[in-house]
Scaffold this active site. Structure first.
Site, mmCIF file in Angstrom:
data_model
loop_
_atom_site.group_PDB
_atom_site.id
_atom_site.type_symbol
_atom_site.label_atom_id
_atom_site.label_comp_id
_atom_site.label_asym_id
_atom_site.label_seq_id
_atom_site.Cartn_x
_atom_site.Cartn_y
_atom_site.Cartn_z
ATOM 1 N N LYS A 97 7.259 -39.766 43.821
ATOM 2 C CA LYS A 97 7.807 -38.511 43.298
ATOM 3 C C LYS A 97 9.332 -38.480 43.346
ATOM 4 O O LYS A 97 9.958 -37.746 42.593
ATOM 5 C CB LYS A 97 7.186 -37.336 44.026
ATOM 6 C CG LYS A 97 5.695 -37.223 43.683
ATOM 7 C CD LYS A 97 5.036 -36.013 44.260
ATOM 8 C CE LYS A 97 3.654 -35.791 43.680
ATOM 9 N NZ LYS A 97 2.610 -36.631 44.334
HETATM 10 C C1 LIG Z 1 1.382 -36.939 43.818
HETATM 11 C C2 LIG Z 1 0.765 -38.197 44.273
HETATM 12 C C3 LIG Z 1 -0.260 -38.834 43.533
HETATM 13 C C4 LIG Z 1 -0.877 -38.223 42.303
HETATM 14 O O1 LIG Z 1 -0.016 -38.218 41.189
HETATM 15 P P1 LIG Z 1 -0.325 -37.265 39.937
HETATM 16 O O2 LIG Z 1 0.866 -37.358 39.071
HETATM 17 O O3 LIG Z 1 -0.500 -35.889 40.528
HETATM 18 O O4 LIG Z 1 -1.568 -37.754 39.293
HETATM 19 C C5 LIG Z 1 -0.715 -40.063 43.978
HETATM 20 N N1 LIG Z 1 -0.217 -40.631 45.112
HETATM 21 C C6 LIG Z 1 0.740 -40.046 45.844
HETATM 22 C C7 LIG Z 1 1.216 -40.721 47.079
HETATM 23 C C8 LIG Z 1 1.280 -38.805 45.457
HETATM 24 O O5 LIG Z 1 2.229 -38.242 46.208
#
Ligand SMILES: *Cc1c(COP(=O)(O)O)cnc(C)c1O
Length: 442
Positions: A97
């Protein structure tokens, strides 16, 4: 709507999500792009979608965003067994993220300086979004950020990554309720258009278009690496469908991408949809990959728009039916781009163990959900699995799966000795609204 307005608005005024008017094509540009670094590719790709910020400025924002990463190449492709793992977790909070939120923080800052405005960002997090969003905007003078998380339901480290931040524009709210309660409060406050306007509410969850856009870049980048000219397939540990939607866009743009493989944990609504055409809500399972413990993936309607050939009436009816009854069906649905499976929690553990024993590679639980899916789709070659978090964020799971203490990271060591700051509140919209009225920017 221009890019800047889209970023500031977050959720569209009617509660829907924003998508680009058209998806640009990179046809004829692959040879120019294939030797570029991740950062230089970002400088080329983002302007395709951003008409109201100059390319020079975009370049500066990109340079600034990615200077915060530990790893000079920003992302890395690691061969493990018969797949490549695309590590996306080298940013300040050790989850993928950061790639979007480091940039989004800079974009907010640029727009607000330009307009002499301010924002109160409101986020709901099941763990990783909160700290990444905070890291993107802490200390900025014209932004306050309010992060709601379910009290006691996120990991200790995830909580400390948020609550030990000392900048006064950061407000952590431990909500006495579930993640769904937090997300509901957020949705309702964004739905109150008077409140949204008066308090300049902004969104950092993946409903914000800029989040998705920033993620398109690493799909493009990874698809162009290596000598083999065959298109690559991607395996994506999936929760809210934001990450995979970026991959879908990259493919539509013309990057050499074959299949996109969704891997969910036991919260398998997407796996069921792509295998049966039935979109139906179930109860939330709490798993060892908590960032994917999601029953209603917020970005899915963006994808549905394209699978329904832009028929917005049909899309509205489908989503409306789902919201009302918890189920909607697309008969004979078959996607040529997307495959999907779900992974049980014990398989997540055994995959972490197996990959470590065989290759010495330590995968976090979310990445392991992807690696387990890669194993199921052996017949598809040239696979890239996205690694969405650093294993040290989930020591309870990883150490248990491997059988000894393994994962640490310098960014997490000593957090428990720092002063922690959070406010416990009731899971009530009014309480959060009052909090923003009292402590928000105005
Ligand atoms: C947010 C997240 C996901 C999922 O991603 P999406 O875009 O919501 O499908 C997977 N793994 C981790 C570690 C995350 O923080």
């Amino acid at each position: 709507m221009g890019f800047m307005e889209a970023v500031m608005t977050g959720l569209a005024p009617d509660g829907g999500l924003l998508i680009p008017e058209s998806v640009p094509s990179i046809a004829g540009r692959i040879d120019d792009f294939k030797d570029l670094s991740f950062v230089n590719l970002a400088k080329q790709v983002l302007p395709f979608y951003i008409a109201d910020i100059s390319s020079e400025k975009i370049s500066q924002l990109v340079d600034s965003a990615y200077s915060s990463f530990d790893y000079p190449e920003i992302v890395s492709l690691v061969p493990v067994d018969d797949v490549h793992i695309l590590e996306l977790f080298h940013g300040p909070t050790l989850a993928f993220k950061d790639i979007a939120l480091q940039l989004l923080g800079r974009v907010f800052e640029y727009i607000l300086n330009d307009r002499k405005g301010y924002l109160n960002l409101l986020a709901a997090t099941s763990g990783d979004t909160g700290s990444a969003a905070i890291a993107g905007v802490k200390g900025l003078s014209n932004i306050d950020i309010f992060v709601m998380y379910p009290k006691g339901r996120i990991s200790k480290l995830q909580e400390l990554q948020m609550t030990t931040v000392t900048e006064p524009n950061v407000h952590c709210l431990a909500v006495e309720g579930s993640f769904d309660d937090c997300q509901n409060i957020m949705k309702n406050l964004f739905g109150d258009l008077d409140f949204k306007e008066q308090y300049h509410l902004g969104a950092v969850n993946s409903v914000n278009w800029a989040r998705v856009l920033a993620q398109v870049v690493y799909y493009g980048f990874a698809s162009l690496q290596g000598q083999n000219k065959a298109p690559r397939s991607f395996v994506i540990p999936t929760g809210n469908f934001g990450n995979i939607f970026a991959g879908f866009l990259a493919k539509q743009m013309g990057f050499p991408i074959d299949k996109l493989i969704i891997s969910t944990n036991e919260n398998d609504i997407l796996a069921r949809f792509f295998n049966t055409g039935q979109y139906s809500r179930g109860a939330v399972h709490f798993t060892s990959s908590p960032a994917m413990d999601i029953q209603v993936p917020s970005n899915f309607e963006r994808f549905l728009y394209y699978s329904m050939d832009g028929d917005t009436k049909r899309l509205r009816a489908f989503i409306g039916e789902f919201m009302q009854s918890g189920m909607a069906i697309m008969d004979d649905y078959q996607s040529k781009d997307i495959l999907a499976t779900s992974i049980e929690d014990r398989e997540t553990f055994s995959t972490i163990n197996r990959i470590y024993a065989k290759n010495g590679y330590i995968a976090d639980p979310h990445t392991a959900v992807g690696l387990a899916a890669a194993e199921q789709f052996k017949m598809i070659g040239n696979k890239i699995c996205l690694a969405t978090a650093h294993p040290s964020k989930f020591p309870e799971v990883v150490d248990k799966a491997i059988g000894r203490k393994t994962a640490t990271h310098k960014r997490l060591i000593g957090l428990e000795n720092l002063k922690s700051r959070t406010v416990t509140i009731k899971a009530k919209e009014r309480v959060v609204a009052d909090y923003i009225r009292k402590f928000g920017h105005q």
